[in-house]
Design a protein around this motif. Structure first.
Motif, short mmCIF file in Angstrom:
data_model
loop_
_atom_site.label_atom_id
_atom_site.label_comp_id
_atom_site.label_asym_id
_atom_site.label_seq_id
_atom_site.Cartn_x
_atom_site.Cartn_y
_atom_site.Cartn_z
N GLN A 52 10.06 7.31 -7.29
CA GLN A 52 8.63 7.24 -7.00
C GLN A 52 7.94 6.39 -8.07
O GLN A 52 8.23 6.53 -9.25
N PRO A 53 7.05 5.51 -7.64
CA PRO A 53 6.33 4.70 -8.61
C PRO A 53 5.48 5.59 -9.52
O PRO A 53 4.97 6.62 -9.10
N SER A 54 5.33 5.15 -10.74
CA SER A 54 4.47 5.88 -11.68
C SER A 54 3.01 5.52 -11.40
O SER A 54 2.72 4.58 -10.65
N GLU A 55 2.13 6.24 -12.02
CA GLU A 55 0.70 5.93 -11.86
C GLU A 55 0.42 4.52 -12.37
O GLU A 55 -0.41 3.81 -11.82
N GLU A 56 1.13 4.13 -13.40
CA GLU A 56 0.95 2.78 -13.95
C GLU A 56 1.37 1.73 -12.93
O GLU A 56 0.72 0.69 -12.80
N ASP A 57 2.45 2.00 -12.18
CA ASP A 57 2.87 1.08 -11.12
C ASP A 57 1.77 0.94 -10.06
O ASP A 57 1.46 -0.16 -9.60
N TYR A 58 1.19 2.08 -9.68
CA TYR A 58 0.10 2.05 -8.70
C TYR A 58 -1.10 1.28 -9.25
O TYR A 58 -1.77 0.55 -8.53
N TYR A 59 -1.37 1.46 -10.53
CA TYR A 59 -2.53 0.78 -11.14
C TYR A 59 -2.33 -0.73 -11.11
O TYR A 59 -3.28 -1.48 -10.86
N LEU A 60 -1.11 -1.18 -11.35
CA LEU A 60 -0.85 -2.62 -11.29
C LEU A 60 -1.08 -3.16 -9.88
O LEU A 60 -1.62 -4.25 -9.71
N VAL A 61 -0.68 -2.38 -8.88
CA VAL A 61 -0.93 -2.77 -7.49
C VAL A 61 -2.44 -2.83 -7.24
O VAL A 61 -2.95 -3.76 -6.62
N PHE A 62 -3.16 -1.83 -7.75
CA PHE A 62 -4.61 -1.79 -7.60
C PHE A 62 -5.24 -3.04 -8.21
O PHE A 62 -6.07 -3.70 -7.58
N LYS A 63 -4.83 -3.39 -9.43
CA LYS A 63 -5.43 -4.55 -10.11
C LYS A 63 -5.13 -5.84 -9.34
O LYS A 63 -5.99 -6.71 -9.25
N LYS A 64 -3.93 -5.95 -8.79
CA LYS A 64 -3.59 -7.15 -8.01
C LYS A 64 -4.39 -7.21 -6.72
O LYS A 64 -4.61 -8.30 -6.18
N ALA A 65 -4.83 -6.06 -6.22
CA ALA A 65 -5.57 -6.01 -4.96
C ALA A 65 -7.05 -6.33 -5.15
O ALA A 65 -7.78 -6.47 -4.17
N ILE A 66 -7.51 -6.41 -6.40
CA ILE A 66 -8.92 -6.74 -6.65
C ILE A 66 -9.12 -8.21 -6.26
O ILE A 66 -8.47 -9.10 -6.76
N ASP A 67 -10.05 -8.41 -5.34
CA ASP A 67 -10.33 -9.76 -4.85
C ASP A 67 -11.84 -9.94 -4.80
O ASP A 67 -12.44 -9.97 -3.73
N GLY A 68 -12.46 -10.02 -5.96
CA GLY A 68 -13.91 -10.10 -6.03
C GLY A 68 -14.56 -8.73 -5.98
O GLY A 68 -15.57 -8.49 -6.63
N ASN A 69 -13.99 -7.84 -5.23
CA ASN A 69 -14.43 -6.44 -5.14
C ASN A 69 -13.22 -5.54 -5.31
O ASN A 69 -12.08 -5.95 -5.09
N TYR A 70 -13.52 -4.29 -5.64
CA TYR A 70 -12.43 -3.33 -5.72
C TYR A 70 -11.92 -3.03 -4.30
O TYR A 70 -12.71 -2.98 -3.36
N PRO A 71 -10.62 -2.84 -4.17
CA PRO A 71 -10.10 -2.50 -2.84
C PRO A 71 -10.54 -1.10 -2.43
O PRO A 71 -10.71 -0.23 -3.29
N ASP A 72 -10.75 -0.91 -1.14
CA ASP A 72 -11.01 0.45 -0.67
C ASP A 72 -9.66 1.15 -0.48
O ASP A 72 -8.60 0.55 -0.70
N ALA A 73 -9.70 2.40 -0.10
CA ALA A 73 -8.47 3.19 0.02
C ALA A 73 -7.50 2.56 1.03
O ALA A 73 -6.29 2.53 0.80
N HIS A 74 -8.03 2.03 2.12
CA HIS A 74 -7.17 1.42 3.14
C HIS A 74 -6.50 0.16 2.59
O HIS A 74 -5.30 -0.05 2.79
N GLN A 75 -7.27 -0.69 1.93
CA GLN A 75 -6.71 -1.92 1.36
C GLN A 75 -5.66 -1.59 0.29
O GLN A 75 -4.61 -2.23 0.22
N PHE A 76 -5.97 -0.59 -0.53
CA PHE A 76 -5.02 -0.17 -1.55
C PHE A 76 -3.74 0.36 -0.91
O PHE A 76 -2.64 0.03 -1.33
#
Length: 114
Positions: A52-76
């Motif tokens: 299972q990915p760690s929270e840090e792994d998820y956070y890196l995915v979150f940061k990569k998903a930032i595209d001018g705005n924060y991703p919503d739950a669906h985009q994440f």
């Protein structure tokens, strides 16, 4: 005449038997293909649970998903699926997004102050 009917019946029985054998062969191949797919899915699911990915792994995915705005739950959730190959439940994705927005804002403020 009886010999002719018997020959026709025997010929029809052979054709029917051959047809059934072909159909059984097709069913056997399909069954083997399905077993292989089930095995692949099961192995992927087992390995996903074991690593299972760690929270840090998820956070890196979150940061990569930032595209001018924060991703919503669906985009994440879509980004997690694209990265790790499995779905995150909506409530978990929403919880992580909210947590990561707070963390990211704090990091930006910390970088700005420093």
């Amino acid at each position: 005449m009886a010999v002719h009917r018997r020959a026709q019946a025997l010929q029809e029985a052979r054709r029917t038997s051959a047809l059934v054998r072909r159909e059984l062969g097709v069913l056997l191949r399909r069954s083997e293909e399905m077993d292989a797919k089930i095995e692949k899915i099961t192995a992927r699911h087992s390995s996903a649970e074991e690593s299972q990915p760690s929270e840090e792994d998820y956070y890196l995915v979150f940061k990569k998903a930032i595209d001018g705005n924060y991703p919503d739950a669906h985009q994440f959730g879509d980004a997690v699926e694209a990265t790790f190959g499995f779905l995150v439940p909506d409530d978990e994705a929403n919880r992580l997004v909210n947590r990561f927005i707070t963390r990211h804002v704090a990091e930006l403020q910390e970088d700005h102050i420093a």
